[in-house]
Design an enzyme around this catalytic site. Structure first.
Site, PDB file in Angstrom:
ATOM      1  N   PRO A 192       0.838  -1.213   0.018  1.00 51.09           N
ATOM      2  CA  PRO A 192      -0.016  -0.030  -0.054  1.00 51.09           C
ATOM      3  C   PRO A 192       0.881   1.327   0.036  1.00 51.09           C
ATOM      4  O   PRO A 192       2.176   1.348   0.560  1.00 51.09           O
ATOM      5  CB  PRO A 192      -0.899  -0.137   1.479  1.00 51.09           C
ATOM      6  CG  PRO A 192       0.192  -0.957   2.258  1.00 51.09           C
ATOM      7  CD  PRO A 192       0.816  -1.881   1.115  1.00 51.09           C
ATOM      8  N   HIS A 193       0.314   2.469  -0.733  1.00 52.96           N
ATOM      9  CA  HIS A 193       1.109   3.681  -0.744  1.00 52.96           C
ATOM     10  C   HIS A 193       0.126   4.593  -1.229  1.00 52.96           C
ATOM     11  O   HIS A 193      -0.947   4.162  -2.003  1.00 52.96           O
ATOM     12  CB  HIS A 193       2.218   3.393  -1.429  1.00 52.96           C
ATOM     13  CG  HIS A 193       2.330   3.184  -2.926  1.00 52.96           C
ATOM     14  ND1 HIS A 193       2.022   3.885  -3.880  1.00 52.96           N
ATOM     15  CD2 HIS A 193       2.684   1.878  -3.321  1.00 52.96           C
ATOM     16  CE1 HIS A 193       1.932   3.214  -5.089  1.00 52.96           C
ATOM     17  NE2 HIS A 193       2.263   1.925  -4.759  1.00 52.96           N
TER      18      HIS A 193
END
Length: 700
Positions: free
Chosen positions: A607-608
């Site tokens: 995730p980012h």
């Protein structure tokens, strides 16, 4: 004419700047051999009362314009010379095309008569050809009733013929072997086919990529000869998707009208119409503005590629729509190449894989979920072309400077991605030149703006007739090439900025007063030294961060229990918040924009979000759960979370490359599952990074 002389003339007319040493390196010939051949060429030149070629031990070779034009004319005539003798490679190509066309009976005598060589030469050539074809799943057999013939999967047999055409035409447009076959076997002439195909392409508004038109014509002529002998696609063709869509396309209508111009094509099957249509699609430009029947399919593929690359690389697009159109132009023809196993030749593939190693790996990993569409692994040459597209997207940009002295133009024959890289590379090297936007080679004749110098990826004889300095260049430039290019540009344009001494002059002085044990190595090291000194004052190579640089014990969570995906993300993200790597808003934005694409491989999430939402530093947090949780609404379980924060689209790419390599190591996950010692995790990654053979270079 002697083929060695022809090869040397090709090099001489290609280069705007070249030295004797360069000729020795490029031809792998001795100083004595080069001298002898230059003398022979000068005999021809002086017989025409033209200025001779000037050359010295290390100095620049000087060729006057009228002499160069004469040498170009020699090249043209050499390809049409009735006394032109094929070399071994050309004989092997000739043999395969004969076998490919499936003539009624082919004996050794047929081969000997056609090629005008001995029985032993033909047998040796056939032996070498058999070894080549064995790698392609194609077999050469010989029987009393059939003579020599080839067998194997029909798509592979056709693909190899196409590959031979692509490789031969890439070599300075040398079509002499194909023209000879057309003449010897009374096939339709190249010029007739070119006129017919060009007119139809204009009628149906089909734009071939660069020089793909010539390739298409030769392949079409030989394929049609094979089809006349009833060598058709059979079971290999079954199961190909979207055939009904192909039948509705303008390229299909183009195929039907094209075949109507020739005899003996009425019996071609519907499968062959589809095959030729797909092949046309594979060598023409994809235009997103055009509403085609396959646009939804290609658009979905491009969208998947963009999203997955963005997740895997930890980068974020600033000009999404423009990038989408650029990728669409490449993916549409690539889709049909992959679907029908049509060959692709990318001469820059080895350099791209080496110079852009991290990016290449990211693109290769990006394409893995699409391999199912094409029943196999995607060729690395296709991956290399896509890598060039992404490299051009993230190339450094400089502000345009109003004060310019000279106008430069990039002319490219191999598509948008390659020309974009070349354009950006050259703008970085020559900030005092005004660069027009790149154009395709076929559009050059209509370009009406003033041009002082041309950079091209593939030398073409019609360009030199404009009497404008031309420099052939690869978009990925090593120190030797960089030195040569800069010297050429500043010398040809008489720019006073160039203050470096001549390397050839320095070598000449050293030769005069010293004994050199290894002149080639000395020359190479001097090249590297001078090339580095040419770099612009503000230009600095950014090595980027490796994975070990972005990981710390404080941002690790090992052996964690989480009730759901949201808690797992917050645990991982909050450890970065505590170390001032991201803000709380950044974590909230990741949760808010949760995407199924975050799950990059089974059990692993990355995730980012965009840096502007609260990234404060480069960092990767590692969270290992005791039990997998379903990630979002896609019901994909996740056990390992790598929470990423980056400030730009480039410096962290080496780290992402390291991570992708680690994710392919079973021992990495066994280590994560078997320890709660954060130091042990760090040491494992540190050892891996130090032993990794991945190049630490990044995009410039």
């Amino acid at each position: 004419m002697d083929k060695n002389l022809i090869a040397l003339i090709k090099i001489l007319v290609k280069k705007s700047y070249i030295t004797r040493t360069d000729l020795e390196v490029e031809t792998n010939c001795s100083k004595r051999q080069i001298t002898y051949r230059l003398e022979k060429i000068n005999d021809l030149v002086e017989a025409k009362k033209l200025p001779p070629i000037e050359y010295g031990n290390q100095k620049e070779i000087i060729i006057k314009t009228e002499t160069k034009n004469f040498l170009i004319e020699i090249l043209r005539k050499s390809y049409n010379d009735k006394f032109y003798y094929f070399d071994k490679r050309e004989r092997i190509i000739y043999l395969y095309i004969m076998l490919f066309m499936n003539l009624e009976y082919l004996s050794l005598q047929h081969f000997m008569s056609s090629l005008k060589v001995s029985r032993s030469t033909i047998l040796n050539d056939l032996k070498d050809l058999k070894q080549e074809l064995a790698k392609e799943n194609i077999k050469i057999s010989n029987s009393r009733s059939k003579g020599y013939y080839i067998s194997g999967p029909e798509l592979d047999i056709r693909g190899y013929m196409m590959k031979l055409v692509l490789l031969s035409l890439e070599d300075d447009h040398n079509s002499v072997v194909f023209d000879s076959i057309i003449d010897d076997y009374h096939l339709e002439s190249f010029q007739f086919s070119k006129k017919t195909i060009t007119e139809l392409a204009n009628k149906y508004k089909i734009h071939f990529v660069g020089d793909r038109l010539d390739e298409f014509i030769y392949i079409f002529i030989f394929l049609k000869a094979r089809l006349k002998n009833h060598k058709n696609l059979t079971e290999e063709y079954l199961g190909k998707p979207n055939l009904d869509i192909i039948s509705e396309m303008k390229e299909y209508k183009f195929t039907g009208e094209l075949l109507s111009y020739y005899k003996d094509t009425t019996g071609f099957s519907e499968q062959e119409f589809h095959y030729i249509t797909a092949w046309i699609l594979a060598v023409s430009v994809g235009n997103f503005a055009e509403e085609t029947e396959d646009k939804p399919i290609i658009s979905e593929i491009v969208d998947r590629i963009m999203i997955r690359f963005e997740v895997l690389s930890g980068t974020h697009y600033n000009e999404g729509p423009e990038i989408f159109k650029q990728l669409y132009s490449h993916i549409r023809p690539a889709y049909y190449r992959l679907l029908f196993r049509l060959p692709i030749y990318n001469p820059l593939y080895p350099k791209i894989k080496e110079e852009y190693s991290e990016l290449f790996l990211l693109v290769k990993e990006t394409m893995k979920p699409l391999e199912g569409l094409f029943d196999g692994e995607i060729p690395e040459e296709e991956i290399a072309y896509l890598t060039m597209h992404f490299a051009s997207i993230y190339s450094k940009k400089r502000d345009y400077e109003e004060v310019v002295k000279k106008n430069a133009l990039v002319v490219c024959s191999n598509g948008i991605g390659l020309s974009a890289i070349l354009y950006n590379e050259l703008k970085e090297m020559f900030t005092d030149l005004n660069f027009y936007l790149p154009i395709d080679a076929v559009k050059f004749k209509d370009f009406d703006k003033p041009v002082d110098i041309i950079f091209t990826t593939e030398y073409q004889l019609h360009l030199i007739e404009q009497n404008i300095p031309i420099i052939k260049i690869n978009p990925i430039i090593n120190p030797r090439e960089r030195y040569e290019i800069i010297r050429q540009v500043y010398t040809l344009l008489d720019l006073s900025v160039f203050k470096q001494p001549s390397l050839e002059s320095i070598m000449e002085i050293i030769w005069k007063y010293a004994t050199i044990s290894n002149p080639t190595q000395l020359y190479s090291e001097l090249l590297s030294f001078f090339s580095s000194s040419f770099k612009l004052k503000n230009e600095k190579k950014e090595k980027g961060y490796r994975l070990i640089d972005l990981i710390s014990e404080d941002c690790m969570n090992l052996g964690i229990d989480a009730k759901d995906w949201e808690e797992a993300i917050r645990i991982s993200g909050n450890s970065l918040v505590r170390k001032n790597k991201v803000t709380q808003d950044y974590v909230e934005k990741v949760v808010e924009n949760l995407s199924p694409y975050f799950v990059i491989t089974p059990l692993v999430a990355l995730p980012h979000t965009r840096p502007e939402f609260g990234a404060l530093s480069y960092s990767i947090g590692i969270t290992v759960l005791n039990r997998p949780v379903e990630f979002g609404n896609n019901e994909k379980p996740v056990k390992y979370i790598f929470f990423l924060s980056s400030l730009d689209n480039k410096k962290h790419l080496p780290a992402m490359s390291d991570l992708l390599h680690l994710l392919n190591q079973k021992s990495f996950f066994e280590m994560l599952d078997g320890t709660k010692d954060k130091k042990a995790v760090l040491e494992y990654i540190r050892c891996y990074t130090s032993q990794s053979t991945i190049s630490s270079s990044t995009m410039e």
